[in-house]
Design a protein around this motif. Structure first.
Motif, PDB file in Angstrom:
ATOM      1  N   UNK A   1       0.805  -1.221   0.000  1.00  0.00           N
ATOM      2  CA  UNK A   1       0.000   0.000   0.000  1.00  0.00           C
ATOM      3  C   UNK A   1       0.838   1.271   0.000  1.00  0.00           C
ATOM      4  N   UNK A   2       2.163   1.122  -0.117  1.00  0.00           N
ATOM      5  CA  UNK A   2       3.028   2.287  -0.154  1.00  0.00           C
ATOM      6  C   UNK A   2       3.442   2.821   1.209  1.00  0.00           C
ATOM      7  N   UNK A   3       3.095   2.103   2.278  1.00  0.00           N
ATOM      8  CA  UNK A   3       3.471   2.523   3.629  1.00  0.00           C
ATOM      9  C   UNK A   3       4.907   2.118   3.928  1.00  0.00           C
ATOM     10  N   UNK A   4       5.630   2.997   4.598  1.00  0.00           N
ATOM     11  CA  UNK A   4       7.010   2.689   4.986  1.00  0.00           C
ATOM     12  C   UNK A   4       6.984   1.786   6.207  1.00  0.00           C
ATOM     13  N   UNK A   5       7.761   0.709   6.159  1.00  0.00           N
ATOM     14  CA  UNK A   5       7.831  -0.282   7.241  1.00  0.00           C
ATOM     15  C   UNK A   5       9.277  -0.548   7.617  1.00  0.00           C
ATOM     16  N   UNK A   6       9.467  -1.051   8.815  1.00  0.00           N
ATOM     17  CA  UNK A   6      10.781  -1.449   9.290  1.00  0.00           C
ATOM     18  C   UNK A   6      10.705  -2.893   9.753  1.00  0.00           C
ATOM     19  N   UNK A   7      11.671  -3.706   9.351  1.00  0.00           N
ATOM     20  CA  UNK A   7      11.738  -5.101   9.775  1.00  0.00           C
ATOM     21  C   UNK A   7      13.049  -5.316  10.525  1.00  0.00           C
ATOM     22  N   UNK A   8      12.955  -5.969  11.664  1.00  0.00           N
ATOM     23  CA  UNK A   8      14.131  -6.344  12.443  1.00  0.00           C
ATOM     24  C   UNK A   8      14.176  -7.862  12.483  1.00  0.00           C
TER      25      UNK A   8
END
Length: 112
Positions: free
Chosen positions: A82-89
């Motif tokens: 959806x174009x949302x910025x995400x962070x994965x750890x």
């Protein structure tokens, strides 16, 4: 600088081995790790294994198996559908130890 993670936990489900477009093996899975001081709390830690280490995990581990991971923590940013910025750890596995039945087995990861 030092970036080293050592985790001991149980596989939450059977791992799935995949291949990248370039043919490199990769396996993503999650382990459940109990906290030392509070055994009633559990952390679910995402793990990524590459190359021969990914193949080792896929061959020798299943849901509920006890596993020890030695690796490094990586944080990456991405954009979802959806174009949302995400962070994965996640923890990138460099060594895997199999505990329980038989002798412990170990496989070292190659360079990524």
């Amino acid at each position: 600088m030092l970036n080293k993670a050592i985790l001991n936990g149980r596989m939450t489900k059977a791992p799935e081995l995949k291949q990248t477009n370039s043919g490199k093996s990769v396996c993503g899975f999650t382990i459940a790790v109990d906290r030392n001081r509070d055994r009633e709390k559990t952390d679910f830690v995402p793990i990524v294994a590459w190359g021969k280490t990914a193949e080792f995990v896929n061959q020798w581990f299943g849901k509920g198996d006890l596993i020890t991971i030695v690796g490094r923590i990586e944080v990456r940013n991405y954009e979802d559908k959806n174009g949302n910025k995400r962070t994965a750890t996640e923890v990138i596995a460099e060594q895997i130890y199999r505990k329980g039945r038989g002798k412990a087995r170990r496989e070292r990861a190659g360079r990524i």
